[in-house]
Design a protein around this motif. Structure first.
Motif, short mmCIF file in Angstrom:
data_model
loop_
_atom_site.label_atom_id
_atom_site.label_comp_id
_atom_site.label_asym_id
_atom_site.label_seq_id
_atom_site.Cartn_x
_atom_site.Cartn_y
_atom_site.Cartn_z
N PHE A 160 -60.57 10.11 45.27
CA PHE A 160 -60.19 8.55 45.22
C PHE A 160 -59.05 8.65 46.53
CE2 PHE A 160 -57.16 5.42 43.36
CZ PHE A 160 -58.05 4.64 43.73
N SER A 161 -58.48 9.56 46.58
CA SER A 161 -57.38 9.63 47.49
C SER A 161 -58.02 9.47 48.95
CB SER A 161 -56.35 10.57 47.45
OG SER A 161 -55.50 10.64 46.13
N ASN A 162 -58.96 10.54 49.07
CA ASN A 162 -59.69 10.51 50.49
C ASN A 162 -60.30 9.33 50.70
OD1 ASN A 162 -58.74 13.11 50.64
ND2 ASN A 162 -60.73 14.04 49.83
N ALA A 163 -60.79 8.65 49.50
CA ALA A 163 -61.66 7.22 49.71
C ALA A 163 -60.44 6.34 50.20
CB ALA A 163 -62.36 6.99 48.65
N MET A 164 -59.47 6.24 49.93
CA MET A 164 -58.51 5.20 50.25
C MET A 164 -57.92 5.60 51.78
SD MET A 164 -56.00 4.21 47.19
CE MET A 164 -55.50 5.66 46.65
N GLU A 165 -57.71 6.74 52.20
CA GLU A 165 -57.31 7.04 53.34
C GLU A 165 -58.21 7.07 54.35
OE1 GLU A 165 -53.91 10.43 53.89
OE2 GLU A 165 -55.89 11.47 53.77
N SER A 166 -59.61 7.26 54.03
CA SER A 166 -60.69 7.14 55.23
C SER A 166 -60.96 5.64 55.19
CB SER A 166 -61.89 7.88 54.69
OG SER A 166 -62.38 7.57 53.53
N GLY A 167 -60.83 4.79 54.26
CA GLY A 167 -61.13 3.57 54.23
C GLY A 167 -62.73 3.31 53.46
N GLU A 168 -63.09 4.48 53.19
CA GLU A 168 -64.47 4.41 52.41
C GLU A 168 -64.47 3.40 51.14
OE1 GLU A 168 -67.27 7.30 49.64
OE2 GLU A 168 -65.67 8.35 51.00
N ILE A 169 -63.09 3.37 50.75
CA ILE A 169 -62.98 2.38 49.47
C ILE A 169 -63.52 1.21 49.68
CG2 ILE A 169 -60.63 1.75 49.82
CD1 ILE A 169 -60.27 2.06 46.65
N PHE A 170 -63.40 0.48 50.98
CA PHE A 170 -63.73 -0.68 51.19
C PHE A 170 -65.39 -1.16 51.05
CE2 PHE A 170 -59.56 -0.45 53.86
CZ PHE A 170 -58.99 -1.31 52.76
N GLU A 171 -66.06 -0.05 51.09
CA GLU A 171 -67.52 -0.09 50.91
C GLU A 171 -67.59 -0.61 49.32
OE1 GLU A 171 -69.41 3.51 51.66
OE2 GLU A 171 -68.27 3.84 53.75
N TYR A 172 -66.77 -0.15 48.69
CA TYR A 172 -66.66 -0.57 47.19
C TYR A 172 -66.27 -1.97 46.92
CZ TYR A 172 -68.97 4.18 47.32
OH TYR A 172 -69.58 5.09 47.79
N PHE A 173 -65.13 -1.91 47.39
CA PHE A 173 -64.10 -3.10 47.39
C PHE A 173 -63.73 -3.64 48.70
CE2 PHE A 173 -63.47 -0.18 43.74
CZ PHE A 173 -63.51 -1.02 42.58
N PRO A 174 -64.73 -4.40 49.25
CA PRO A 174 -64.19 -5.10 50.36
C PRO A 174 -63.17 -5.78 50.51
CG PRO A 174 -66.34 -5.48 49.92
CD PRO A 174 -65.74 -4.99 48.62
N LYS A 175 -62.21 -5.60 51.77
CA LYS A 175 -61.05 -6.67 51.80
C LYS A 175 -61.34 -7.95 51.60
CE LYS A 175 -58.95 -3.56 55.28
NZ LYS A 175 -58.27 -3.72 56.47
N GLY A 176 -62.44 -8.46 52.04
CA GLY A 176 -62.60 -10.12 52.38
C GLY A 176 -61.97 -10.50 53.42
N THR A 177 -62.07 -11.88 53.92
CA THR A 177 -61.59 -12.39 55.15
C THR A 177 -60.95 -13.63 55.06
OG1 THR A 177 -63.75 -13.53 55.45
CG2 THR A 177 -63.75 -11.17 56.18
N LYS A 178 -60.28 -13.90 55.76
CA LYS A 178 -59.62 -15.21 55.84
C LYS A 178 -60.53 -16.38 55.68
CE LYS A 178 -56.38 -18.16 58.42
NZ LYS A 178 -56.81 -19.33 57.98
N GLU A 179 -61.69 -16.20 56.46
CA GLU A 179 -62.52 -17.29 56.48
C GLU A 179 -63.27 -17.63 55.22
OE1 GLU A 179 -62.72 -14.54 58.72
OE2 GLU A 179 -62.15 -15.98 60.31
N LYS A 180 -63.53 -16.30 54.41
CA LYS A 180 -63.87 -16.51 53.05
C LYS A 180 -62.93 -17.27 51.98
CE LYS A 180 -66.32 -14.07 49.32
NZ LYS A 180 -66.98 -14.91 48.82
N ARG A 181 -61.67 -16.80 52.25
CA ARG A 181 -60.60 -17.72 51.48
C ARG A 181 -60.78 -18.89 51.78
NH1 ARG A 181 -57.71 -13.29 53.15
NH2 ARG A 181 -56.32 -15.02 54.36
N ASP A 182 -60.82 -19.41 53.03
CA ASP A 182 -60.96 -20.80 53.42
C ASP A 182 -62.06 -21.62 52.82
OD1 ASP A 182 -58.46 -20.36 54.80
OD2 ASP A 182 -59.69 -20.29 56.64
N GLU A 183 -63.13 -20.88 52.63
CA GLU A 183 -64.41 -21.67 52.06
C GLU A 183 -64.21 -21.72 50.42
OE1 GLU A 183 -67.73 -18.85 52.60
OE2 GLU A 183 -67.59 -18.99 54.75
N ASP A 184 -63.32 -21.02 49.68
CA ASP A 184 -63.24 -21.07 48.43
C ASP A 184 -62.39 -22.17 48.06
OD1 ASP A 184 -64.72 -18.76 48.27
OD2 ASP A 184 -62.91 -17.59 47.73
#
Length: 184
Positions: A160-184
């Motif tokens: 879990f720590s390695n996935a956070m450090e490498s950014g791999e966690i975003f494959e499972y929990f994407p950050k999202g984007t400002k554009e997506k928030r603006d659509e909501d």
């Protein structure tokens, strides 16, 4: 300062207060949170004296707070041409801040538990193998099994720590984007 600048400062003060309160949740004092908040909104790197003036704290307290923020990688020391004093800027990537803070703490937890297990395991094995007390042998066997079960957790913690450090966690929990928030 005109009314617009006063409103900007008021909005910043509200945000700095929220940052300070939020950091308390993670075990960081509100004063350290205020230091981070001031640096977050600073338009240029600030020295300890400049930070001290902004947060109305002693230079020693600011220095300790900066050291804590440097340790958790939420602040970066920078060189400012023509000035011998240290200057600091905030790491503004909240994802990076979150991961840095948690990875450090999760690894510390893992190391503490692993070290305790390493120390406890031989004692329990000795009791299990050499004790004449049947109840003690049973307790030692149960505790050894429990220690083995913690190993699964410790291995998961590292992944879990390695996935956070490498950014791999975003494959499972994407950050999202400002554009997506603006659509909501």
């Amino acid at each position: 300062m005109d009314n617009g600048q006063e409103q900007v400062q008021q909005a910043r003060d509200i945000s700095i207060s929220a940052i300070a309160q939020t950091m308390v949740i993670y075990g960081v004092t509100p004063s350290v949170g205020r230091i981070y908040g001031v640096l977050y909104f600073a338009e240029e790197p600030l020295s300890l004296d400049e930070i001290k003036d902004e947060v109305a704290m002693s230079k020693g307290s600011v220095s300790n707070g900066i050291r804590e923020l440097l340790d958790i990688e939420m602040v970066i020391k920078v060189w400012k041409k023509g000035d011998r004093k240290d200057h600091f800027i905030a790491e503004k990537d909240f994802f990076r801040n979150f991961f840095s803070f948690f990875v450090k703490n999760l690894r510390m937890e893992r190391n503490l538990i692993a070290k305790a297990n390493e120390q406890a395991k031989p004692l329990l094995q000795e009791v299990q193998q050499e004790s004449e007390d049947e109840k003690a042998r049973e307790l030692a066997a149960k505790d050894l099994e429990d220690l083995e079960n913690t190993q699964v957790y410790l291995e998961w913690l590292m992944r879990f720590s390695n996935a956070m450090e490498s950014g791999e966690i975003f494959e499972y929990f994407p950050k999202g984007t400002k554009e997506k928030r603006d659509e909501d």
